[in-house]
Write a protein that holds these residues in place. Structure first.
Motif, PDB file in Angstrom:
ATOM      1  N   ARG A   2      15.933  -3.295  -7.442  1.00 47.35           N
ATOM      2  CA  ARG A   2      17.204  -3.084  -6.753  1.00 47.35           C
ATOM      3  C   ARG A   2      16.999  -2.750  -5.272  1.00 47.35           C
ATOM      4  NH1 ARG A   2      18.404  -5.751 -10.055  1.00 47.35           N
ATOM      5  NH2 ARG A   2      19.929  -5.554 -11.721  1.00 47.35           N
ATOM      6  N   ILE A   3      15.779  -2.911  -4.786  1.00 42.50           N
ATOM      7  CA  ILE A   3      15.494  -2.724  -3.363  1.00 42.50           C
ATOM      8  C   ILE A   3      14.830  -3.992  -2.837  1.00 42.50           C
ATOM      9  CG2 ILE A   3      14.226  -1.400  -1.632  1.00 42.50           C
ATOM     10  CD1 ILE A   3      14.478   1.038  -3.393  1.00 42.50           C
ATOM     11  N   LEU A   4      15.421  -4.594  -1.832  1.00 39.70           N
ATOM     12  CA  LEU A   4      14.914  -5.828  -1.245  1.00 39.70           C
ATOM     13  C   LEU A   4      14.577  -5.607   0.222  1.00 39.70           C
ATOM     14  CD1 LEU A   4      16.342  -7.032  -3.783  1.00 39.70           C
ATOM     15  CD2 LEU A   4      16.967  -8.985  -2.353  1.00 39.70           C
ATOM     16  N   ILE A   5      13.469  -6.179   0.661  1.00 39.66           N
ATOM     17  CA  ILE A   5      13.109  -6.207   2.076  1.00 39.66           C
ATOM     18  C   ILE A   5      12.858  -7.665   2.432  1.00 39.66           C
ATOM     19  CG2 ILE A   5      11.489  -5.440   3.843  1.00 39.66           C
ATOM     20  CD1 ILE A   5      10.914  -2.981   2.134  1.00 39.66           C
ATOM     21  N   ILE A   6      13.582  -8.176   3.425  1.00 39.71           N
ATOM     22  CA  ILE A   6      13.476  -9.578   3.811  1.00 39.71           C
ATOM     23  C   ILE A   6      12.884  -9.671   5.211  1.00 39.71           C
ATOM     24  CG2 ILE A   6      14.753 -11.703   4.246  1.00 39.71           C
ATOM     25  CD1 ILE A   6      16.789 -10.790   2.187  1.00 39.71           C
ATOM     26  N   ASP A   7      11.710 -10.285   5.308  1.00 42.65           N
ATOM     27  CA  ASP A   7      10.967 -10.380   6.561  1.00 42.65           C
ATOM     28  C   ASP A   7      10.648 -11.849   6.863  1.00 42.65           C
ATOM     29  OD1 ASP A   7       9.330  -9.999   8.740  1.00 42.65           O
ATOM     30  OD2 ASP A   7       7.693  -9.065   7.630  1.00 42.65           O
ATOM     31  N   ASN A   8      11.432 -12.485   7.692  1.00 45.28           N
ATOM     32  CA  ASN A   8      12.576 -11.996   8.436  1.00 45.28           C
ATOM     33  C   ASN A   8      13.722 -12.966   8.290  1.00 45.28           C
ATOM     34  OD1 ASN A   8      12.840 -13.840  10.932  1.00 45.28           O
ATOM     35  ND2 ASN A   8      10.682 -13.311  10.981  1.00 45.28           N
ATOM     36  N   GLY A  49      24.176  -4.032  -7.043  1.00 47.51           N
ATOM     37  CA  GLY A  49      23.957  -2.662  -6.624  1.00 47.51           C
ATOM     38  C   GLY A  49      22.652  -2.496  -5.865  1.00 47.51           C
ATOM     39  N   LEU A  50      22.449  -3.342  -4.866  1.00 47.90           N
ATOM     40  CA  LEU A  50      21.172  -3.382  -4.155  1.00 47.90           C
ATOM     41  C   LEU A  50      21.167  -2.537  -2.890  1.00 47.90           C
ATOM     42  CD1 LEU A  50      20.511  -7.246  -4.227  1.00 47.90           C
ATOM     43  CD2 LEU A  50      19.841  -5.539  -5.927  1.00 47.90           C
ATOM     44  N   SER A  51      19.967  -2.300  -2.413  1.00 51.72           N
ATOM     45  CA  SER A  51      19.721  -1.772  -1.068  1.00 51.72           C
ATOM     46  C   SER A  51      18.843  -2.818  -0.382  1.00 51.72           C
ATOM     47  CB  SER A  51      19.003  -0.426  -1.119  1.00 51.72           C
ATOM     48  OG  SER A  51      19.733   0.506  -1.890  1.00 51.72           O
ATOM     49  N   ILE A  52      19.282  -3.320   0.767  1.00 51.03           N
ATOM     50  CA  ILE A  52      18.590  -4.441   1.416  1.00 51.03           C
ATOM     51  C   ILE A  52      18.222  -4.074   2.847  1.00 51.03           C
ATOM     52  CG2 ILE A  52      18.693  -6.885   2.025  1.00 51.03           C
ATOM     53  CD1 ILE A  52      20.874  -7.260  -0.062  1.00 51.03           C
ATOM     54  N   LEU A  53      16.971  -4.296   3.192  1.00 52.36           N
ATOM     55  CA  LEU A  53      16.505  -4.138   4.567  1.00 52.36           C
ATOM     56  C   LEU A  53      16.137  -5.514   5.095  1.00 52.36           C
ATOM     57  CD1 LEU A  53      15.691  -2.265   6.936  1.00 52.36           C
ATOM     58  CD2 LEU A  53      13.403  -2.156   5.923  1.00 52.36           C
ATOM     59  N   VAL A  66       5.774  -6.012  17.890  1.00 49.12           N
ATOM     60  CA  VAL A  66       6.022  -4.588  18.117  1.00 49.12           C
ATOM     61  C   VAL A  66       5.739  -3.778  16.849  1.00 49.12           C
ATOM     62  CG1 VAL A  66       7.822  -2.893  18.664  1.00 49.12           C
ATOM     63  CG2 VAL A  66       7.644  -4.977  19.998  1.00 49.12           C
ATOM     64  N   GLY A  67       5.818  -4.423  15.663  1.00 47.50           N
ATOM     65  CA  GLY A  67       5.461  -3.721  14.427  1.00 47.50           C
ATOM     66  C   GLY A  67       6.526  -3.696  13.349  1.00 47.50           C
ATOM     67  N   LYS A  68       7.472  -4.639  13.379  1.00 40.41           N
ATOM     68  CA  LYS A  68       8.531  -4.656  12.358  1.00 40.41           C
ATOM     69  C   LYS A  68       7.950  -4.759  10.951  1.00 40.41           C
ATOM     70  CE  LYS A  68      10.655  -8.292  13.922  1.00 40.41           C
ATOM     71  NZ  LYS A  68       9.827  -8.571  15.109  1.00 40.41           N
ATOM     72  N   SER A  69       7.089  -5.740  10.750  1.00 40.58           N
ATOM     73  CA  SER A  69       6.526  -5.960   9.413  1.00 40.58           C
ATOM     74  C   SER A  69       5.682  -4.789   8.959  1.00 40.58           C
ATOM     75  CB  SER A  69       5.687  -7.244   9.411  1.00 40.58           C
ATOM     76  OG  SER A  69       6.474  -8.366   9.757  1.00 40.58           O
ATOM     77  N   ILE A  70       4.963  -4.185   9.885  1.00 37.37           N
ATOM     78  CA  ILE A  70       4.100  -3.041   9.540  1.00 37.37           C
ATOM     79  C   ILE A  70       4.939  -1.881   9.021  1.00 37.37           C
ATOM     80  CG2 ILE A  70       2.536  -1.313  10.511  1.00 37.37           C
ATOM     81  CD1 ILE A  70       1.636  -3.560  12.478  1.00 37.37           C
ATOM     82  N   LEU A  71       6.041  -1.591   9.710  1.00 35.02           N
ATOM     83  CA  LEU A  71       6.908  -0.496   9.263  1.00 35.02           C
ATOM     84  C   LEU A  71       7.608  -0.864   7.962  1.00 35.02           C
ATOM     85  CD1 LEU A  71       8.181   2.243   9.636  1.00 35.02           C
ATOM     86  CD2 LEU A  71       9.885   1.213  11.155  1.00 35.02           C
ATOM     87  N   ALA A  72       8.014  -2.125   7.814  1.00 36.58           N
ATOM     88  CA  ALA A  72       8.708  -2.552   6.601  1.00 36.58           C
ATOM     89  C   ALA A  72       7.821  -2.405   5.371  1.00 36.58           C
ATOM     90  CB  ALA A  72       9.182  -3.994   6.750  1.00 36.58           C
ATOM     91  N   VAL A  73       6.555  -2.799   5.473  1.00 34.57           N
ATOM     92  CA  VAL A  73       5.622  -2.649   4.358  1.00 34.57           C
ATOM     93  C   VAL A  73       5.393  -1.166   4.068  1.00 34.57           C
ATOM     94  CG1 VAL A  73       3.222  -2.980   3.627  1.00 34.57           C
ATOM     95  CG2 VAL A  73       4.472  -4.865   4.700  1.00 34.57           C
ATOM     96  N   PRO A 108       9.438   6.670  -8.440  1.00 33.45           N
ATOM     97  CA  PRO A 108       8.990   5.368  -7.948  1.00 33.45           C
ATOM     98  C   PRO A 108      10.007   4.277  -8.284  1.00 33.45           C
ATOM     99  CG  PRO A 108       7.209   6.510  -9.070  1.00 33.45           C
ATOM    100  CD  PRO A 108       8.462   7.289  -9.344  1.00 33.45           C
ATOM    101  N   GLU A 109      10.180   3.333  -7.391  1.00 31.49           N
ATOM    102  CA  GLU A 109      11.168   2.272  -7.573  1.00 31.49           C
ATOM    103  C   GLU A 109      10.517   0.900  -7.428  1.00 31.49           C
ATOM    104  OE1 GLU A 109      15.071   2.905  -6.432  1.00 31.49           O
ATOM    105  OE2 GLU A 109      14.697   4.742  -5.331  1.00 31.49           O
ATOM    106  N   LYS A 110      11.146  -0.102  -8.014  1.00 32.46           N
ATOM    107  CA  LYS A 110      10.682  -1.474  -7.855  1.00 32.46           C
ATOM    108  C   LYS A 110      11.195  -2.011  -6.516  1.00 32.46           C
ATOM    109  CE  LYS A 110      10.507  -2.638 -12.780  1.00 32.46           C
ATOM    110  NZ  LYS A 110      11.031  -3.555 -13.828  1.00 32.46           N
ATOM    111  N   VAL A 111      10.289  -2.558  -5.735  1.00 32.54           N
ATOM    112  CA  VAL A 111      10.625  -3.079  -4.414  1.00 32.54           C
ATOM    113  C   VAL A 111      10.149  -4.521  -4.306  1.00 32.54           C
ATOM    114  CG1 VAL A 111      10.325  -2.795  -1.927  1.00 32.54           C
ATOM    115  CG2 VAL A 111      10.395  -0.775  -3.401  1.00 32.54           C
ATOM    116  N   LEU A 112      11.045  -5.409  -3.878  1.00 30.94           N
ATOM    117  CA  LEU A 112      10.685  -6.803  -3.627  1.00 30.94           C
ATOM    118  C   LEU A 112      10.583  -7.014  -2.130  1.00 30.94           C
ATOM    119  CD1 LEU A 112      13.002  -8.723  -6.133  1.00 30.94           C
ATOM    120  CD2 LEU A 112      10.647  -7.931  -6.476  1.00 30.94           C
TER     121      LEU A 112
END
Length: 365
Positions: free
Chosen positions: A188-194, A223-227, A91-98, A119-123
């Protein structure tokens, strides 16, 4: 002889000593009492199970204030939150996450979902796509490779890593590995797929609790923000999306600060919609009566969502008559593939032979 470790002059005494001495001469003012209480209050020991402060003090915590600058992706994801984004496969989860990660790393918000920021560092932990699949989405024979910002970092499993044997479980190994990357990168920003790839048991409730609790612990510690991206099991397209559609919902949703879903429109080909499922920091802007419509496009070398307008979710659900027709067709196709005669299928389905004949003829074109 003066001791160089002890102040020789009374003005060098700690302020709490001066306040106590003043208290012996005359009553302290209200301001001085408050100051002394604050100074003598013992800091919480990191080994203690609880952090104890007067309720009024919690209201002074600056990180608890949420304003427009605290949004990372509009009202869907706020800074400091552990957020879950879930949807069906393809459906496009990874596309929106990137797309979200790229916008944050550039300090350029997705139109309609926040104000410009630094601008922020994103993992981006990518446990879904191969290098070739990722390249296909973000490159073009005509326009070349997409120019990601320097702050956007993609991480994948190292097949040669052998450190897991040193830990009690694979989950503990991954948790430690994520912390190591956080410390070295300063992100301090993490995105975990999946999330499915990180669970030590495919559907075990205990596994989901263990993983989400560790993510919450890491979130608070650094002090993270995680998606976190997650799948939905096969769902009824005639019903609105709810928290019950999240795989392992009762455990995962309880540990999340917020959650939103991507739905696939059943009435407009290629259309998707975003719907808020849970929110703590903000209000429900994109509920069942106001979902955010979008479509995947790749005009140059960057596959992404283009957001168009808002609509009621009911306008994009499979209507019952359409649902019934599709279910009938699927069952006839299944019986025919199993070698049943057309008359036998008509008898079982309770419909005419002519209807079955026409349907099979149309589907076999």
């Amino acid at each position: 002889m003066n001791n160089y470790n002890t102040p020789a002059h009374s003005s060098a005494r700690p302020i709490e000593i001066e306040l106590i001495r003043s208290m012996a001469r005359k009553p302290l003012t209200t301001k001085q009492n408050n100051q002394l209480d604050e100074l003598l209050r013992s800091p919480a020991d990191s080994r203690d199970a609880f952090i104890m402060k007067p309720a009024a003090d919690w209201l002074q915590t600056p990180n608890d204030s949420q304003d427009a600058t605290a949004t990372l992706f509009g009202d869907f994801w706020y800074r400091g939150e552990l957020c879950i984004m879930f949807a069906d496969t393809n459906v496009g989860k990874s596309i929106l996450a990137v797309q979200i990660g790229d916008s944050l790393s550039r300090g350029e918000p997705i139109p309609g979902f926040g104000a410009a920021s630094k601008p922020e560092k994103v993992l981006y932990f990518d446990f879904e796509l191969s290098a070739a699949q990722f390249r296909k989405r973000y490159s073009s024979d005509v326009y070349g490779n997409y120019n990601f910002g320097p702050g956007f970092t993609r991480l994948v499993f190292n097949p040669d890593a052998d450190g897991a044997r040193k830990f009690a479980s694979y989950a503990d190994y991954l948790n430690n590995a994520i912390e190591n990357v956080l410390v070295t990168s300063g992100a301090r920003i993490l995105i975990i797929d999946n999330i499915t790839c990180l669970r030590s048991g495919t559907e075990a409730a205990a596994s989901a609790v263990n993983l989400m609790s560790k993510l919450q612990a890491i979130k608070h510690r650094y002090g993270l923000s995680i998606l976190v991206l997650a799948h939905t099991p096969k769902r009824n397209p005639a019903k609105p999306i709810s928290r019950n559609d999240l795989q392992g919902s009762k455990m995962l949703i309880n540990f999340a600060d917020s959650a939103f879903a991507i739905g696939e429109s059943q009435t407009s080909a290629g259309m998707r919609y975003l719907k808020q499922i849970k929110q703590r920091s903000g209000s429900q802007v994109y509920g069942y009566d106001n979902v955010c419509l979008c479509r995947m496009i790749k005009p140059y070398n960057f596959l992404h969502f283009e957001f168009t307008t808002n609509d009621a979710e009911t306008a994009h659900l499979l209507h019952y008559t359409e649902q019934h027709r599709k279910a009938t067709e699927d069952r006839i196709t299944q019986l025919h593939s199993q070698g049943h005669t057309l008359r036998a299928i008509a008898t079982e389905m309770g419909i005419s032979y002519v209807t079955v004949f026409r349907l099979v003829k149309r589907l076999n074109r």
